[in-house]
Write an enzyme that holds these catalytic residues in place. Sequence first.
Site, short mmCIF file in Angstrom:
data_model
loop_
_atom_site.label_atom_id
_atom_site.label_comp_id
_atom_site.label_asym_id
_atom_site.label_seq_id
_atom_site.Cartn_x
_atom_site.Cartn_y
_atom_site.Cartn_z
N ARG A 56 -10.20 15.61 -11.65
CA ARG A 56 -10.32 14.55 -10.79
C ARG A 56 -9.89 13.18 -11.50
O ARG A 56 -9.28 12.56 -10.77
CB ARG A 56 -11.93 14.45 -10.45
CG ARG A 56 -12.11 13.17 -9.65
CD ARG A 56 -13.64 13.19 -9.15
NE ARG A 56 -14.68 13.99 -9.62
CZ ARG A 56 -15.29 13.77 -10.80
NH1 ARG A 56 -15.27 12.64 -11.36
NH2 ARG A 56 -16.24 14.62 -11.20
N TYR A 108 -4.36 -0.58 12.28
CA TYR A 108 -4.68 0.75 12.34
C TYR A 108 -6.10 0.83 12.58
O TYR A 108 -7.03 0.25 12.15
CB TYR A 108 -4.45 1.47 11.00
CG TYR A 108 -4.75 2.88 11.04
CD1 TYR A 108 -4.11 3.80 11.87
CD2 TYR A 108 -5.85 3.56 10.47
CE1 TYR A 108 -4.34 5.06 12.10
CE2 TYR A 108 -6.24 4.69 10.32
CZ TYR A 108 -5.38 5.71 11.18
OH TYR A 108 -5.75 6.98 11.46
N ASP A 176 -0.82 -3.19 3.93
CA ASP A 176 -0.73 -1.68 4.41
C ASP A 176 0.72 -1.41 4.87
O ASP A 176 1.29 -2.11 5.87
CB ASP A 176 -1.60 -1.49 5.71
CG ASP A 176 -1.54 0.26 6.13
OD1 ASP A 176 -0.48 0.73 5.79
OD2 ASP A 176 -2.56 0.25 6.72
N LYS A 201 2.14 9.70 6.72
CA LYS A 201 3.11 9.37 7.69
C LYS A 201 4.50 9.41 6.99
O LYS A 201 5.08 10.53 6.74
CB LYS A 201 2.71 7.92 8.28
CG LYS A 201 1.29 7.84 8.47
CD LYS A 201 0.80 8.60 9.66
CE LYS A 201 -0.69 8.64 9.79
NZ LYS A 201 -1.40 7.26 9.95
C1 LIG Z 1 -2.67 6.83 9.54
C2 LIG Z 1 -2.78 5.37 8.98
C3 LIG Z 1 -3.72 5.21 8.07
C4 LIG Z 1 -5.00 6.09 7.68
O1 LIG Z 1 -4.32 7.06 7.14
P1 LIG Z 1 -4.82 8.62 7.02
O2 LIG Z 1 -4.06 9.25 6.10
O3 LIG Z 1 -4.87 9.15 8.19
O4 LIG Z 1 -6.34 8.68 6.24
C5 LIG Z 1 -4.04 3.74 7.77
N1 LIG Z 1 -3.19 2.77 8.00
C6 LIG Z 1 -1.94 3.12 8.94
C7 LIG Z 1 -1.20 1.84 9.34
C8 LIG Z 1 -1.65 4.58 9.55
O5 LIG Z 1 -0.72 4.81 10.36
#
Ligand SMILES: *Cc1c(COP(=O)(O)O)cnc(C)c1O
Length: 390
Positions: A56, A108, A176, A201
């Site tokens: 971890r 998001y 982000d 993504k």
């Molecule tokens: C999908 C997404 C998230 C969250 O990520 P997960 O891997 O699904 O927890 C956060 N920000 C954006 C812009 C996203 O597209």
Amino acid sequence: MENGFLEQKPGFATMAIHVGQDPEKWKSASVVPPIVTSTTFKQPAPAEHTGFEYGRSGNPTRNTLEECLAALDNGKYGLTFASGLGATTTIVSLLSNGDHIVSSDDLYGGTNRLLRMGIQTTFTDFTDAENVKNAIQDNTKMIWIETPTNPLLKVVDIAVITKIAKARSDIIVVVDNTFLTSYLQRPLDFGADVVMYSLTKYMNGHSDVIMGAAIVNDDELEKRLRFLQNAMGVVPSPIDCYFVNRSLKTLALRMEQHKKSSMIIAKWLQKHSKITEVLHPGLATHPQYSIARKQMTGHSGVFSFKHTGGLAESRKFLSSLKVFTLAESLGGYESLAELPSLMTHASVPAEQRAELGITDSLIRISVGLEDTEDLIDDLEQAFRQAFKAL
Ligand SMILES: *Cc1c(COP(=O)(O)O)cnc(C)c1O
């Protein structure tokens, strides 16, 4: 001997566990980083270790990925998490009760939901820097930027917002960067403190791993996040780390193709009689086109458009698609399409959705790596289905 059966081979269980497994032997010079699944690491003497103790708190496969991720963002440190929201939860945990966050209003859906659950947050339109200035309070400790925004693809000027935040020494700026990846935008270069990713993504790009990351330059911030990563336990699996590390090898190639194909489709949509608006930061008609060119090296394959119909046409259009798959998420090699008002952004309060313009005729697509012509043909036949006999 038991019940007359043959005698068991002595030491069988011990052998199965130890023979051939000597930890010292793993110096293979394997060109592809190995997947290390071991949850624990041998110590030469009590409380002495050779870099790893417990899975971890650190793992060779994970560290390999984290190092690579940091470098791609011009960062010093990379940290990975069990999901993008796991990364967000950990980053937000840098704050305490009574602190305040100023966040992009168009973001998001899951981040919106998470920020509403905990720390006091003000949501505002970051395309006007005055809004951010006005939203900052004495107890503001974090500014959360998503750019381009989701699902409206507004572009936020990272350098301008960071400069406002840095008038104070105690505000952490997070970007982000999921929609663009480190190939198309590197927020640390514009003064941000933390780059956050859903690696799920584009970074992984194969729609087979859920994972998140945070990239930072500051030593102190890294220490605090590293502590939380271990203390909160939101760590990814070494196998998933292997997949993402492998996917990074084709990130540049994939993003170039997403960029090229999505631009051709956006321009085609602009000329379509049923389309009223194409929200794509790569188009000269985009309201923040100049900001986009100042901080991005290009645009990815995710964007939105509005058509002349309503909910019925959106439903018919989406269920008529054959090459695009009707599904949430984005950034994979496969093309996806979705209806934010009923899907990804259903958790955003209806009032906020209306204010933002997330209507039932707003469709978000993620242009994958299929042949562009096939994607255009698919969109065209689905539009024909949707607007037929109406
Ligand atoms: C999908 C997404 C998230 C969250 O990520 P997960 O891997 O699904 O927890 C956060 N920000 C954006 C812009 C996203 O597209």
